[in-house]
Design a protein around this motif. Structure first.
Motif, PDB file in Angstrom:
ATOM      1  N   GLU A 158       0.720  -1.168  -0.069  1.00  0.00           N
ATOM      2  CA  GLU A 158      -0.066   0.043   0.006  1.00  0.00           C
ATOM      3  C   GLU A 158       0.714   1.322  -0.124  1.00  0.00           C
ATOM      4  N   LYS A 206      -2.656   3.910  -7.374  1.00  0.00           N
ATOM      5  CA  LYS A 206      -3.852   3.891  -6.330  1.00  0.00           C
ATOM      6  C   LYS A 206      -4.029   2.652  -5.879  1.00  0.00           C
ATOM      7  N   SER A 207      -3.371   1.569  -6.302  1.00  0.00           N
ATOM      8  CA  SER A 207      -4.024   0.263  -6.016  1.00  0.00           C
ATOM      9  C   SER A 207      -2.777  -0.746  -5.806  1.00  0.00           C
ATOM     10  N   ARG A 208      -2.707  -1.299  -4.534  1.00  0.00           N
ATOM     11  CA  ARG A 208      -1.982  -2.234  -4.340  1.00  0.00           C
ATOM     12  C   ARG A 208      -1.772  -3.395  -5.245  1.00  0.00           C
ATOM     13  N   GLY A 209      -3.138  -3.965  -5.763  1.00  0.00           N
ATOM     14  CA  GLY A 209      -3.383  -4.959  -6.553  1.00  0.00           C
ATOM     15  C   GLY A 209      -2.508  -4.966  -7.741  1.00  0.00           C
ATOM     16  N   SER A 210      -2.434  -3.924  -8.357  1.00  0.00           N
ATOM     17  CA  SER A 210      -1.646  -3.664  -9.756  1.00  0.00           C
ATOM     18  C   SER A 210      -0.048  -3.723  -9.287  1.00  0.00           C
TER      19      SER A 210
END
Lengths: 213, 213
Positions: free
Chosen positions: A29, A38-42
């Motif tokens: 994060e 904006k995204s930790r997934g990416s």
DNA sequence: CAAAACGAGAACAAGTAAAGAACTATTTTT
DNA sequence: AAAAATAGTTCTTTACTTGTTCTCGTTTTG
């Protein structure tokens, strides 16, 4: 590193920058935020790519944060040899756990002796493979994977405690670990007892009179 | 390379310039921009020409960027770029001269397998050293020198024509070249017939299923 | 002059990247 | 002990990159 995509390289450079952007291993994060994502997934996917190149230590929920490996740090100090360096993990002696070195060391291994997958180096202790030309004191290059085809030479962990370098033969109800040494016995185990830790892809030997370690 | 067109040579020279124009493999778009071209389509055609000459690694969307091959690097400078690369000279088969490669190639050999003196790499053909774990197809690292101690493994040139890898025993009136293979005979020569070309300091083997060359 | 080489640009395919939601395992708080 | 918070993982959708192919003029070369 050569085989990285653009963004993967961006992440690596961000982490390697001087002074270090974080005083502690940043969580996904935090790192994402610091890099303007904006995204930790990416970010996670990018990290996985770096992990495959052994530039980042495997993530672990118990000790959170992304940590660079020594290999990545060596790369950062612009040591280009580090690019094709493999981790020299320690010694493998039949019937004992792999004896890890205290300090991380690396060997620059020719491309011809490794694969595109993550590999590491072990030093062989013992004569279990002499008849195939793998002698006591040789180094072996191991591709890190958990499955093998029959006849391949593998690093197998038996009963979660003993590591050994043998030819593997796998059948539904038993697994054979075959030495290449007429003095030694083939060992038979239940499949649940044997865990494959890697497959032999290369071998090296030094003939220099005084070779340390 | 002579069968390159003008522009193809320009691209190659641009990539080979010192210091390197990019710290990482440039995408077609970037390379085109850096060379003052506005279209990657045109550059792509030039790259294809270099690819046909095996001067550039095949492009791959997964690991984007233009990478030079070892061949191109060797061509660009007299010495290879990596400090720990050794010249891969060719093959040695007992009883024949060393068979040199047409093009200069290099292998990055770990420090542990070489000495501080000049070294080079040969590929072994034949079984004369099997009992010491040097198999057909292995690479050997040779320290370039013209003398050896008894018991060392050497590259010896016999009668100025036949190269061979054997254990050497030197006495005032004769030289023995001893194979490590019970099937083979020890050869005896007059010292004037035998010229030492180097001494074995390292050995390597690949277990990858598809090893080219 | 004719053939080959080149540059620009358009259109395409295949893979990468960003965002966000949902999920799991672990730790911290209540 | 239960609830909440934290942090890594997985997945889907959408947008963007990058390599590839083609076409059409222009330039270079024999």
């Amino acid at each position: 590193m050569q085989n990285l995509t653009r963004k993967q390289r961006d992440v690596l450079e961000f982490l390697l920058q001087e002074p270090p952007p974080f005083a502690y291993p940043p969580a996904l994060e935090e790192l994402a935020a610091a890099m303007g994502m904006k995204s930790r997934g990416s970010l996670h996917r990018l990290i996985q790519g770096l992990l495959a190149e052994q530039l980042i230590e495997p993530l672990d929920r118990r000790h959170p944060g992304v940590r660079l490996t020594d290999k990545a740090l060596a790369l950062g100090r612009n040591k280009p040899e580090a690019a094709n360096a493999l981790r020299y993990v320690g010694k493998i002696a039949a019937g004992r756990p792999i004896e890890a070195l205290e300090d991380q060391r690396y060997m620059t291994v020719p491309d011809e002796l490794k694969t595109n997958q993550p590999c590491y180096v072990l030093k062989v202790q013992g004569d279990s493979m002499v008849e195939l030309g793998i002698l006591d004191g040789d180094w072996v290059v191991i591709e890190q994977r958990c499955h093998a085809r029959n006849g391949e030479i593998v690093v197998a962990l038996v009963n979660k405690s003993e590591a050994t370098l043998k030819i593997i033969e796998q059948y539904p109800h038993e697994v054979l670990l075959v030495p290449a040494n007429a003095q030694m016995e083939t060992m038979r185990y239940h499949p649940s007892q044997v865990e494959i830790q890697g497959v032999l892809v290369g071998q090296m030997r030094s003939y220099r009179p005084l070779t340390l370690k």
